[in-house]
Motif scaffolding. Structure first.
Motif, PDB file in Angstrom:
ATOM      1  N   LEU A   1       0.824  -1.211   0.000  1.00  0.00           N
ATOM      2  CA  LEU A   1       0.000   0.000   0.000  1.00  0.00           C
ATOM      3  C   LEU A   1       0.858   1.261   0.000  1.00  0.00           C
ATOM      4  O   LEU A   1       0.572   2.222  -0.725  1.00  0.00           O
ATOM      5  CB  LEU A   1      -0.936  -0.004   1.211  1.00  0.00           C
ATOM      6  N   ALA A   2       1.914   1.264   0.809  1.00  0.00           N
ATOM      7  CA  ALA A   2       2.791   2.437   0.883  1.00  0.00           C
ATOM      8  C   ALA A   2       3.517   2.653  -0.449  1.00  0.00           C
ATOM      9  O   ALA A   2       3.676   3.800  -0.893  1.00  0.00           O
ATOM     10  CB  ALA A   2       3.788   2.287   2.030  1.00  0.00           C
ATOM     11  N   GLU A   3       3.960   1.558  -1.081  1.00  0.00           N
ATOM     12  CA  GLU A   3       4.604   1.700  -2.392  1.00  0.00           C
ATOM     13  C   GLU A   3       3.626   2.281  -3.408  1.00  0.00           C
ATOM     14  O   GLU A   3       4.007   3.110  -4.241  1.00  0.00           O
ATOM     15  CB  GLU A   3       5.121   0.340  -2.873  1.00  0.00           C
ATOM     16  N   GLN A   4       2.381   1.868  -3.325  1.00  0.00           N
ATOM     17  CA  GLN A   4       1.371   2.403  -4.245  1.00  0.00           C
ATOM     18  C   GLN A   4       1.152   3.893  -4.008  1.00  0.00           C
ATOM     19  O   GLN A   4       1.068   4.678  -4.952  1.00  0.00           O
ATOM     20  CB  GLN A   4       0.070   1.630  -4.085  1.00  0.00           C
ATOM     21  N   ALA A   5       1.085   4.303  -2.743  1.00  0.00           N
ATOM     22  CA  ALA A   5       0.903   5.728  -2.431  1.00  0.00           C
ATOM     23  C   ALA A   5       2.073   6.551  -2.976  1.00  0.00           C
ATOM     24  O   ALA A   5       1.874   7.620  -3.558  1.00  0.00           O
ATOM     25  CB  ALA A   5       0.757   5.929  -0.929  1.00  0.00           C
ATOM     26  N   VAL A   6       3.286   6.044  -2.810  1.00  0.00           N
ATOM     27  CA  VAL A   6       4.475   6.742  -3.305  1.00  0.00           C
ATOM     28  C   VAL A   6       4.465   6.825  -4.831  1.00  0.00           C
ATOM     29  O   VAL A   6       4.866   7.841  -5.400  1.00  0.00           O
ATOM     30  CB  VAL A   6       5.759   6.040  -2.783  1.00  0.00           C
ATOM     31  N   ARG A   7       3.982   5.773  -5.489  1.00  0.00           N
ATOM     32  CA  ARG A   7       3.891   5.818  -6.955  1.00  0.00           C
ATOM     33  C   ARG A   7       2.887   6.872  -7.413  1.00  0.00           C
ATOM     34  O   ARG A   7       3.114   7.567  -8.398  1.00  0.00           O
ATOM     35  CB  ARG A   7       3.488   4.447  -7.513  1.00  0.00           C
ATOM     36  N   VAL A   8       1.776   6.991  -6.687  1.00  0.00           N
ATOM     37  CA  VAL A   8       0.749   7.964  -7.070  1.00  0.00           C
ATOM     38  C   VAL A   8       1.266   9.384  -6.889  1.00  0.00           C
ATOM     39  O   VAL A   8       1.051  10.248  -7.733  1.00  0.00           O
ATOM     40  CB  VAL A   8      -0.553   7.741  -6.271  1.00  0.00           C
ATOM     41  N   ASP A   9       1.955   9.639  -5.773  1.00  0.00           N
ATOM     42  CA  ASP A   9       2.466  10.994  -5.530  1.00  0.00           C
ATOM     43  C   ASP A   9       3.814  10.917  -4.818  1.00  0.00           C
ATOM     44  O   ASP A   9       3.880  10.934  -3.583  1.00  0.00           O
ATOM     45  CB  ASP A   9       1.474  11.809  -4.701  1.00  0.00           C
ATOM     46  N   PRO A  10       4.893  10.840  -5.579  1.00  0.00           N
ATOM     47  CA  PRO A  10       6.218  10.700  -4.978  1.00  0.00           C
ATOM     48  C   PRO A  10       6.742  11.970  -4.297  1.00  0.00           C
ATOM     49  O   PRO A  10       7.809  11.946  -3.697  1.00  0.00           O
ATOM     50  CB  PRO A  10       7.110  10.313  -6.166  1.00  0.00           C
ATOM     51  N   ARG A  11       5.975  13.048  -4.343  1.00  0.00           N
ATOM     52  CA  ARG A  11       6.417  14.305  -3.715  1.00  0.00           C
ATOM     53  C   ARG A  11       5.939  14.458  -2.281  1.00  0.00           C
ATOM     54  O   ARG A  11       6.270  15.442  -1.626  1.00  0.00           O
ATOM     55  CB  ARG A  11       5.938  15.488  -4.548  1.00  0.00           C
ATOM     56  N   ARG A  12       5.151  13.515  -1.784  1.00  0.00           N
ATOM     57  CA  ARG A  12       4.594  13.622  -0.429  1.00  0.00           C
ATOM     58  C   ARG A  12       5.524  12.996   0.595  1.00  0.00           C
ATOM     59  O   ARG A  12       5.749  11.789   0.617  1.00  0.00           O
ATOM     60  CB  ARG A  12       3.229  12.949  -0.358  1.00  0.00           C
ATOM     61  N   LYS A  13       6.053  13.798   1.445  1.00  0.00           N
ATOM     62  CA  LYS A  13       6.977  13.374   2.497  1.00  0.00           C
ATOM     63  C   LYS A  13       6.385  12.271   3.365  1.00  0.00           C
ATOM     64  O   LYS A  13       7.047  11.283   3.663  1.00  0.00           O
ATOM     65  CB  LYS A  13       7.334  14.592   3.341  1.00  0.00           C
ATOM     66  N   THR A  14       5.140  12.436   3.774  1.00  0.00           N
ATOM     67  CA  THR A  14       4.530  11.453   4.675  1.00  0.00           C
ATOM     68  C   THR A  14       4.425  10.074   4.035  1.00  0.00           C
ATOM     69  O   THR A  14       4.496   9.068   4.743  1.00  0.00           O
ATOM     70  CB  THR A  14       3.134  11.908   5.132  1.00  0.00           C
TER      71      THR A  14
END
Length: 183
Positions: free
Chosen positions: A125-138
């Motif tokens: 899930l976290a990898e998917q979130a990073v793929r969607v928006d890699p600019r979000r620090k959290t």
């Protein structure tokens, strides 16, 4: 009925009576699920269902019932995904979806009770979130926590360093997670 149950749950939670709020929130969720199921084209019904599920998940998580909270968050996340997919021009829906991916990933990586822990799913899930928006620090911070929970300290350190490059560590989470990743 769903609105009344939601308001009752909100009031009970505000009064600190969170255990009493759960049945009302579950009733609201059931009614909202039936409404959304009977009108799949109704975006508002899906949005309200997702929000109700997220509030129930917070209630459960806050009371140490992480596995149940993760299950409910998963249901809410399905609604967020459907909303984002149905209208790619809806910036709000596109932002809420990775935020909820991140929330669920964190819950599975660092649950308040060990029974809710699912590091493999947290990483996905976290990898998917990073793929969607890699600019979000959290998102990178959560990915670091998920990798750490999954026993991948090298990947955790890389994700946490990326989080630090994206901005200052105001919460301290990056530093707290980076220390064990470097050991």
């Amino acid at each position: 009925l769903a609105d009344a149950c939601d308001r009752l749950a909100d009031l009970l939670e505000t009064l600190g009576r969170v255990e009493e709020a759960e049945p009302a929130r579950r009733r609201a969720l059931g009614v909202r699920a039936a409404l959304a199921g009977s009108r799949p084209e109704d975006r508002e019904a899906r949005e309200v269902l997702a929000g109700c599920g997220e509030r129930l998940a917070r209630n459960l998580s806050g009371r140490g019932r992480a596995a149940q909270a993760a299950e409910i968050r998963g249901i809410a996340l399905e609604q967020r995904a459907a909303l984002a997919a149905a209208d790619p021009d809806d910036a709000g829906a596109l932002l809420r979806y990775p935020d909820r991916l991140n929330d669920l990933a964190w819950l599975l990586a660092a649950p308040p009770s060990p029974e809710g822990r699912d590091p493999g799913r947290a990483v996905a899930l976290a990898e998917q979130a990073v793929r969607v928006d890699p600019r979000r620090k959290t998102y990178w911070n959560t990915l670091g926590a998920a990798y750490l929970a999954a026993g991948e300290p090298g990947l955790a350190a890389a994700a946490l360093r990326r989080s630090l490059r994206l901005g200052p560590d105001e919460s301290g989470f990056d530093d707290v997670l980076l220390a064990p990743a470097l050991l």
